[in-house]
Enzyme design. Structure first.
Site, PDB file in Angstrom:
ATOM      1  CG  HIS A   4       7.220 -34.821 -19.441  1.00 57.70           C
ATOM      2  ND1 HIS A   4       8.470 -34.554 -18.936  1.00 57.70           N
ATOM      3  CD2 HIS A   4       6.428 -33.804 -18.997  1.00 57.70           C
ATOM      4  CE1 HIS A   4       8.438 -33.439 -18.238  1.00 57.70           C
ATOM      5  NE2 HIS A   4       7.219 -32.944 -18.247  1.00 57.70           N
ATOM      6  CG  HIS A  38       4.479 -30.878 -19.653  1.00 59.37           C
ATOM      7  ND1 HIS A  38       4.524 -31.148 -18.309  1.00 59.37           N
ATOM      8  CD2 HIS A  38       3.185 -31.079 -20.040  1.00 59.37           C
ATOM      9  CE1 HIS A  38       3.309 -31.501 -17.889  1.00 59.37           C
ATOM     10  NE2 HIS A  38       2.482 -31.469 -18.921  1.00 59.37           N
ATOM     11  CG  ASP A  54       8.915 -27.329 -19.063  1.00 60.54           C
ATOM     12  OD1 ASP A  54       7.855 -27.919 -19.376  1.00 60.54           O
ATOM     13  OD2 ASP A  54       9.467 -27.479 -17.953  1.00 60.54           O
ATOM     14  CG  HIS A  55      10.259 -31.318 -20.019  1.00 63.02           C
ATOM     15  ND1 HIS A  55      11.210 -31.755 -19.130  1.00 63.02           N
ATOM     16  CD2 HIS A  55       9.425 -30.510 -19.304  1.00 63.02           C
ATOM     17  CE1 HIS A  55      10.965 -31.246 -17.927  1.00 63.02           C
ATOM     18  NE2 HIS A  55       9.887 -30.490 -18.011  1.00 63.02           N
ATOM     19  CG  HIS A  87       4.634 -34.210 -14.465  1.00 67.78           C
ATOM     20  ND1 HIS A  87       4.261 -33.091 -13.765  1.00 67.78           N
ATOM     21  CD2 HIS A  87       5.237 -33.751 -15.595  1.00 67.78           C
ATOM     22  CE1 HIS A  87       4.617 -32.013 -14.443  1.00 67.78           C
ATOM     23  NE2 HIS A  87       5.207 -32.388 -15.560  1.00 67.78           N
ATOM     24  CG  ASP A 111       9.029 -31.910 -15.126  1.00 68.11           C
ATOM     25  OD1 ASP A 111      10.235 -31.660 -14.996  1.00 68.11           O
ATOM     26  OD2 ASP A 111       8.220 -31.139 -15.700  1.00 68.11           O
ATOM     27  CG  HIS A 139      11.772 -28.029 -13.496  1.00 67.66           C
ATOM     28  ND1 HIS A 139      11.527 -26.851 -14.170  1.00 67.66           N
ATOM     29  CD2 HIS A 139      11.071 -28.983 -14.150  1.00 67.66           C
ATOM     30  CE1 HIS A 139      10.695 -27.082 -15.178  1.00 67.66           C
ATOM     31  NE2 HIS A 139      10.403 -28.381 -15.195  1.00 67.66           N
TER      32      HIS A 139
HETATM   33 FE    FE Z   1       8.980 -29.310 -16.568  1.00 68.10          FE
HETATM   34 ZN    ZN Z   2       6.457 -31.245 -17.048  1.00 61.59          ZN
END
Ligand code: FE
Ligand code: ZN
Length: 256
Positions: free
Chosen positions: A57, A59, A61-62, A115, A134, A172
């Protein structure tokens, strides 16, 4: 059976980076790009050339490392058709039910929105591995930032239908906190109690609790267990609709 090596390493504060490598075809993919430096170090350590990025996805942090890694490696970026506008550098657009050939491996794509809208998971059937981003965590699931509870429950059921011995590689290390919540809503679950002790021991040694497996998640993850009589009873929702039980479990976790 085709080989698939997985190299797992920490990124940022609590993300996992993954490199997957097919030694027969000589291809290597990063599952998401949380942070460039540890991914570059891992490539160097393994002596692998980055040929692909699979994004679960958008985000940061991805996908935050997509552009820098693509500039360096000219790798092919595979991401969701439904989120193409938010995946930096995307080359190949995939969606639910699609397959993508990675070396000798056929990768199955599941839409697991909830999410985010356009969150996808990558399933390597022959290697028995699921990269769930996530959407599904060890003992948890992603927060509903964009989708509805109904949508997330539909998404999670697709993953729960995979074979019990499927390895679950989530994005995570949230497992210990997730275990505390899981025990608060289903304290009677023996499998969960045992798992929680193992998790505490692993974390005390600073070891990862990931990967887990679909079978273990089905036995212990409250977000896959709205059908559990104990969970329903603890939520005062005996006999309620499974989506409602799931939604209430998610609400409680948001406020835990
Ligand atoms: Fe994440
Ligand atoms: Zn995420």
């Amino acid at each position: 059976m085709a080989n698939l090596e997985v190299h797992q390493f920490p990124c940022l504060s609590d993300n996992y980076g993954y490199l997957i490598h097919d030694p027969d075809a000589g291809v290597t993919a990063a599952i998401d790009t949380p942070e460039v430096a540890p991914i570059s170090d891992a490539l160097e350590e393994k002596g692998w050339q980055l040929t692909h990025i699979f994004n679960t996805h958008h985000h940061f942090d991805h996908s935050g490392g997509n552009e820098e890694l693509k500039a360096k490696w000219s790798c092919t970026i595979v991401g969701s058709r439904d989120d193409a506008g938010r995946i930096p550098g995307i080359d190949v657009l995939v969606g639910d039910g699609d397959t993508y050939q990675f070396g000798s491996h056929e990768v199955q794509v599941f839409d697991v929105s909830g999410h985010t809208i356009g969150h996808i998971a990558f399933y390597f059937a022959e290697a028995n591995k699921l990269f769930s981003g996530d959407a599904l965590f060890a003992l948890g699931c992603g927060r509903l930032f964009e989708g509805s509870a109904d949508q997330m429950w539909t998404s999670l059921q697709k993953l729960a239908a995979l074979p019990d011995d499927t390895g679950v590689y989530c994005a995570h290390e949230y497992t210990q906190a997730n275990a505390a919540f899981a025990l608060s809503v289903e304290p009677q679950n023996d499998d969960l109690q045992q798992r929680s002790k193992k998790i505490d021991a692993l974390r005390a040694d600073n070891k990862p609790t990931v990967p887990s497996s679909i079978g273990l998640e089905k036995a212990t993850n409250p977000f896959l267990r709205p059908m559990s009589p104990d969970l329903q009873s603890n939520l005062n929702m005996t006999g309620a609709d499974l989506v409602e039980v799931f939604a209430e479990t998610r609400r409680r976790k948001d406020n835990f």
